[in-house]
Write an enzyme that holds these catalytic residues in place. Structure first.
Site, PDB file in Angstrom:
ATOM      1  N   SER A   1      -3.306  -0.171 -18.721  1.00 42.14           N
ATOM      2  CA  SER A   1      -4.373  -0.159 -17.716  1.00 42.14           C
ATOM      3  C   SER A   1      -4.366   1.170 -16.957  1.00 42.14           C
ATOM      4  O   SER A   1      -5.413   1.720 -16.618  1.00 42.14           O
ATOM      5  CB  SER A   1      -4.176  -1.295 -16.709  1.00 42.14           C
ATOM      6  OG  SER A   1      -4.759  -2.481 -17.186  1.00 42.14           O
TER       7      SER A   1
ATOM      8  N   LYS B   1      -3.204  -8.847  -6.669  1.00 42.18           N
ATOM      9  CA  LYS B   1      -3.589  -9.919  -7.612  1.00 42.18           C
ATOM     10  C   LYS B   1      -4.782 -10.657  -7.035  1.00 42.18           C
ATOM     11  O   LYS B   1      -4.963 -10.713  -5.820  1.00 42.18           O
ATOM     12  CB  LYS B   1      -2.422 -10.894  -7.801  1.00 42.18           C
ATOM     13  CG  LYS B   1      -2.475 -11.629  -9.115  1.00 42.18           C
ATOM     14  CD  LYS B   1      -1.941 -10.762 -10.251  1.00 42.18           C
ATOM     15  CE  LYS B   1      -2.000 -11.442 -11.591  1.00 42.18           C
ATOM     16  NZ  LYS B   1      -1.303 -10.648 -12.609  1.00 42.18           N
TER      17      LYS B   1
ATOM     18  N   HIS C   1       0.828  -1.209   0.000  1.00 42.96           N
ATOM     19  CA  HIS C   1       0.000   0.000   0.000  1.00 42.96           C
ATOM     20  C   HIS C   1       0.865   1.262   0.000  1.00 42.96           C
ATOM     21  O   HIS C   1       0.404   2.312   0.430  1.00 42.96           O
ATOM     22  CB  HIS C   1      -0.927  -0.007   1.219  1.00 42.96           C
ATOM     23  CG  HIS C   1      -1.940  -1.113   1.171  1.00 42.96           C
ATOM     24  ND1 HIS C   1      -2.019  -2.099   2.133  1.00 42.96           N
ATOM     25  CD2 HIS C   1      -2.898  -1.400   0.261  1.00 42.96           C
ATOM     26  CE1 HIS C   1      -2.997  -2.945   1.815  1.00 42.96           C
ATOM     27  NE2 HIS C   1      -3.540  -2.549   0.682  1.00 42.96           N
ATOM     28  N   HIS C   2       2.091   1.154  -0.487  1.00 41.60           N
ATOM     29  CA  HIS C   2       2.908   2.377  -0.500  1.00 41.60           C
ATOM     30  C   HIS C   2       2.316   3.394  -1.471  1.00 41.60           C
ATOM     31  O   HIS C   2       2.621   4.573  -1.392  1.00 41.60           O
ATOM     32  CB  HIS C   2       4.369   2.055  -0.882  1.00 41.60           C
ATOM     33  CG  HIS C   2       4.553   1.671  -2.315  1.00 41.60           C
ATOM     34  ND1 HIS C   2       4.131   0.450  -2.811  1.00 41.60           N
ATOM     35  CD2 HIS C   2       5.085   2.339  -3.367  1.00 41.60           C
ATOM     36  CE1 HIS C   2       4.408   0.410  -4.112  1.00 41.60           C
ATOM     37  NE2 HIS C   2       4.984   1.523  -4.462  1.00 41.60           N
TER      38      HIS C   2
ATOM     39  N   LYS D   1       6.701  -4.387 -10.633  1.00 42.84           N
ATOM     40  CA  LYS D   1       6.428  -4.052 -12.030  1.00 42.84           C
ATOM     41  C   LYS D   1       5.979  -2.587 -12.151  1.00 42.84           C
ATOM     42  O   LYS D   1       6.488  -1.838 -12.971  1.00 42.84           O
ATOM     43  CB  LYS D   1       5.313  -4.973 -12.528  1.00 42.84           C
ATOM     44  CG  LYS D   1       5.042  -4.929 -13.978  1.00 42.84           C
ATOM     45  CD  LYS D   1       3.925  -5.899 -14.338  1.00 42.84           C
ATOM     46  CE  LYS D   1       4.274  -7.335 -13.993  1.00 42.84           C
ATOM     47  NZ  LYS D   1       3.249  -8.291 -14.435  1.00 42.84           N
TER      48      LYS D   1
ATOM     49  N   LYS E   1      -3.133  -2.574  -7.674  1.00 42.25           N
ATOM     50  CA  LYS E   1      -3.560  -2.955  -9.027  1.00 42.25           C
ATOM     51  C   LYS E   1      -3.028  -4.323  -9.382  1.00 42.25           C
ATOM     52  O   LYS E   1      -1.876  -4.644  -9.082  1.00 42.25           O
ATOM     53  CB  LYS E   1      -2.971  -1.917 -10.005  1.00 42.25           C
ATOM     54  CG  LYS E   1      -3.342  -2.099 -11.426  1.00 42.25           C
ATOM     55  CD  LYS E   1      -4.400  -1.089 -11.837  1.00 42.25           C
ATOM     56  CE  LYS E   1      -5.009  -1.371 -13.166  1.00 42.25           C
ATOM     57  NZ  LYS E   1      -5.766  -2.632 -13.232  1.00 42.25           N
TER      58      LYS E   1
HETATM   59  P1  NAD Z   1      -4.548 -16.490 -21.557  1.00 46.00           P
HETATM   60  O1  NAD Z   1      -5.462 -17.267 -20.698  1.00 46.00           O
HETATM   61  O2  NAD Z   1      -5.125 -15.537 -22.546  1.00 46.00           O
HETATM   62  O3  NAD Z   1      -3.561 -17.466 -22.395  1.00 46.00           O
HETATM   63  C1  NAD Z   1      -2.719 -18.429 -21.848  1.00 46.00           C
HETATM   64  C2  NAD Z   1      -2.453 -19.463 -22.908  1.00 46.00           C
HETATM   65  O4  NAD Z   1      -1.431 -20.366 -22.449  1.00 46.00           O
HETATM   66  C3  NAD Z   1      -3.676 -20.322 -23.235  1.00 46.00           C
HETATM   67  O5  NAD Z   1      -3.858 -20.354 -24.640  1.00 46.00           O
HETATM   68  C4  NAD Z   1      -3.320 -21.698 -22.670  1.00 46.00           C
HETATM   69  O6  NAD Z   1      -3.911 -22.760 -23.390  1.00 46.00           O
HETATM   70  C5  NAD Z   1      -1.802 -21.694 -22.818  1.00 46.00           C
HETATM   71  N1  NAD Z   1      -1.114 -22.648 -21.936  1.00 46.00           N
HETATM   72  C6  NAD Z   1      -1.417 -23.011 -20.670  1.00 46.00           C
HETATM   73  N2  NAD Z   1      -0.527 -23.913 -20.205  1.00 46.00           N
HETATM   74  C7  NAD Z   1       0.355 -24.137 -21.203  1.00 46.00           C
HETATM   75  C8  NAD Z   1       1.498 -24.973 -21.349  1.00 46.00           C
HETATM   76  N3  NAD Z   1       1.921 -25.742 -20.364  1.00 46.00           N
HETATM   77  N4  NAD Z   1       2.176 -24.933 -22.521  1.00 46.00           N
HETATM   78  C9  NAD Z   1       1.776 -24.146 -23.535  1.00 46.00           C
HETATM   79  N5  NAD Z   1       0.691 -23.341 -23.462  1.00 46.00           N
HETATM   80  C10 NAD Z   1      -0.013 -23.329 -22.318  1.00 46.00           C
HETATM   81  O7  NAD Z   1      -3.550 -15.746 -20.533  1.00 46.00           O
HETATM   82  P2  NAD Z   1      -2.707 -14.436 -20.793  1.00 46.00           P
HETATM   83  O8  NAD Z   1      -3.502 -13.269 -20.355  1.00 46.00           O
HETATM   84  O9  NAD Z   1      -2.123 -14.479 -22.151  1.00 46.00           O
HETATM   85  O10 NAD Z   1      -1.549 -14.619 -19.690  1.00 46.00           O
HETATM   86  C11 NAD Z   1      -0.403 -15.418 -19.927  1.00 46.00           C
HETATM   87  C12 NAD Z   1       0.689 -15.032 -18.941  1.00 46.00           C
HETATM   88  O11 NAD Z   1       0.972 -13.628 -19.078  1.00 46.00           O
HETATM   89  C13 NAD Z   1       0.341 -15.244 -17.472  1.00 46.00           C
HETATM   90  O12 NAD Z   1       1.515 -15.592 -16.777  1.00 46.00           O
HETATM   91  C14 NAD Z   1      -0.101 -13.869 -17.017  1.00 46.00           C
HETATM   92  O13 NAD Z   1       0.050 -13.668 -15.628  1.00 46.00           O
HETATM   93  C15 NAD Z   1       0.847 -12.996 -17.813  1.00 46.00           C
HETATM   94  N6  NAD Z   1       0.395 -11.618 -17.998  1.00 46.00           N
HETATM   95  C16 NAD Z   1      -0.792 -11.343 -18.623  1.00 46.00           C
HETATM   96  C17 NAD Z   1      -1.159 -10.011 -18.808  1.00 46.00           C
HETATM   97  C18 NAD Z   1      -2.404  -9.631 -19.580  1.00 46.00           C
HETATM   98  O14 NAD Z   1      -2.564  -8.442 -19.878  1.00 46.00           O
HETATM   99  N7  NAD Z   1      -3.265 -10.566 -19.925  1.00 46.00           N
HETATM  100  C19 NAD Z   1      -0.345  -8.972 -18.322  1.00 46.00           C
HETATM  101  C20 NAD Z   1       0.857  -9.298 -17.695  1.00 46.00           C
HETATM  102  C21 NAD Z   1       1.216 -10.624 -17.543  1.00 46.00           C
END
Ligand code: NAD
Length: 471
Positions: free
Chosen positions: A362, A105, A63-64, A93, A69
């Site tokens: 965002s 989160k 909470h700094h 981040k 978010k």
């Molecule tokens: P998403 O649900 O849209 O997509 C994830 C994809 O990974 C899916 O298609 C799934 O089938 C696939 N997957 C799952 N396990 C797998 C494996 N073992 N091997 C290969 N593919 C696999 O999720 P996303 O939003 O794209 O998020 C993906 C990562 O990015 C997460 O770690 C998330 O925390 C991070 N992230 C997302 C955002 C965002 O804006 N969505 C922002 C920052 C970080």
């Protein structure tokens, strides 16, 4: 710390970096700890009439700064340790990319494929009600966003539920980001994380000294890339990298991986998977691997894990052929694997910087919601008129006339999407060089992750000191 703990991994990266800072131990402990962990369970009625109890979490790590978010993960693998780790990463981040939020989160422990859309809506709305009841959501308190398993649809249910429970609240739409455009979202948010990852890789590959050390030529053009995960982040990363001239040689999904050294067309593979439910039979693939993990070990210059944590571990790091790992997912490389990879000269672009494009845009969406006006609305036409006057004057003075196409290009005022993309690019470029500068300047800091943590810890420490808690 538990050996298999993701939060433990984040803390161990933190501790390693903290030795390169000069902050008192108590302050470092405060920065590292998760401030609030809310674990809750709620019942929902399934379509078949049965009642099921759902496990869920919201963690506010720091909470700094307010609000906090962070995204909400929908996954049957979600657990408290994971949500704590992801919340902590959000704090660092935001600090790295100068977004004025604390980290948070959320997690809902479900397999999204096992529920109908109506059931998912019910779960999401009920989850939001629980957050409202405990003051864990609000535009000035805690602002969720999409993560693994969630997207614009879920964010619109959250916004609507929050507004229903806070009728007339002027800034209610700022309670969540990643909303659809029609519901006060912002242009460019959907693809922001992937665009940011591609820019991060481009910046990394623009530094001559670093590329010479890796034995690679400067620039992204022609570089061979493998991407794991064809979800929001992976798909967009692959798409933008291909647009920048990279060759996507491998793609990995849950069902397996495909490879073609001459390149795979991302759009074609994506469309094929949508239609057939799998990438494995994609006709233009030269090699296919039923074990998705094997896909990561194929020949390439850059590996982009964009699915989940713990994908590159002590067990498979020895087989990874890439020279650069760009962590699009959160926590894809364990500390042991990271030190082995950087120890043999590879570069890891760390998650807390690499995927920060999402939270950056965002932040723009939140600002738009608070100001109740789209970016560019006030000044676009003014800018165009001013540009037009200037072009007319220059043409008159020089006697040189622009073509209609050139004229349109020069005169045009910036749209919301252009402003968002420009803010995103500037953030990613500046932050990369800020992190790299720390790595070069501080003796003993050998990798970008440690440098990123040092920068983040310093910024959060300054905020705490300004709060007056530490003298
Ligand atoms: P998403 O649900 O849209 O997509 C994830 C994809 O990974 C899916 O298609 C799934 O089938 C696939 N997957 C799952 N396990 C797998 C494996 N073992 N091997 C290969 N593919 C696999 O999720 P996303 O939003 O794209 O998020 C993906 C990562 O990015 C997460 O770690 C998330 O925390 C991070 N992230 C997302 C955002 C965002 O804006 N969505 C922002 C920052 C970080």
């Amino acid at each position: 710390m538990n050996e298999n703990s993701f939060f433990g991994d984040v803390c161990s990266f933190f501790d390693h970096a903290a030795q390169f800072t000069k902050h008192p131990a108590g302050l470092l402990d405060q920065i590292k700890a998760c401030n609030s962990v809310y674990r809750f369970r709620f019942p929902i009625r399934r379509n078949n009439g049965s009642v099921e109890v759902i496990d869920a979490w919201r963690v506010e790590h720091s909470h700094h700064m307010s609000p906090t978010k962070g995204g909400i993960r929908y996954s049957e693998m979600v657990n408290e340790d994971e949500v704590m780790a992801l919340a902590a990463l959000m704090t660092y981040k935001c600090a790295i990319v100068n977004v004025p939020f604390g980290g948070a989160k959320g997690g809902i422990k479900i397999n999204t494929k096992a529920y109908s859309i109506a059931e998912l809506e019910n779960i999401t709305r009920r989850f939001t009600v629980e957050l409202v009841k405990k003051n864990f959501i609000g535009p000035a308190i805690d602002v969720p966003a999409p993560d693994y398993g969630s997207g614009e649809r879920e964010m619109s249910w959250i916004a609507d539920t929050y507004y229903t429970m806070n009728p007339g609240a002027l800034d209610a739409m700022g309670c969540v980001t990643g909303k659809p455009i029609a519901l006060h979202g912002i242009q460019g948010r959907r693809e922001a994380t992937g665009r940011g990852v591609a820019i991060a890789i481009r910046e990394c590959m623009s530094v001559t000294e670093d590329m010479e050390r890796l034995g690679l030529s400067v620039g992204i053009s022609g570089k061979r890339v493998i991407v794991q995960g064809l979800g929001n982040v992976g798909y967009h990363t692959a798409k933008f990298l291909a647009e920048m001239g990279a060759v996507i040689v491998g793609l990995c999904e849950v069902e397996g991986a495909i490879y073609n050294e001459s390149g795979l067309d991302v759009e074609e593979v994506f469309a094929f998977r949508k239609e057939n439910g799998s990438i494995l039979d994609f006709p233009k693939a030269k090699q296919r691997f039923k074990d998705s993990g094997e896909g990561l070990e194929q020949d390439c210059d850059v590996l982009v894990p964009a699915a989940l944590e713990n994908q590159i571990t002590a067990d498979n790091v020895g087989a990874i052929k890439a020279r650069i790992i760009a962590e699009a997912a959160n926590g894809p490389t364990t500390p042991e694997a990271a030190s082995a990879f950087t120890g043999r000269g590879g570069i890891i672009i760390p998650d807390m910087y690499c995927n920060a494009g999402g939270v950056t845009v965002s932040y723009f969406e939140w600002l738009k919601n608070l100001s109740h006006v789209a970016f560019g609305r006030m000044d676009k036409r003014y800018e165009e008129n001013a540009n037009l006057t200037l072009v007319n004057m220059v043409e008159q003075m020089t006697g040189v006339s622009l073509t209609q196409e050139q004229r349109t290009q020069v005169v045009k005022g910036a749209s919301e999407l252009e402003l968002v993309n420009s803010g995103l690019e500037d953030t990613m470029v500046r932050s990369y060089h800020e992190i790299r500068e720390i790595k070069q300047r501080i003796e003993g800091v050998k990798d970008l992750r440690t440098a990123a943590f040092v920068g983040a810890i310093d910024k959060v420490a300054v905020s705490y000191m300004n709060l007056g808690i530490w003298p």
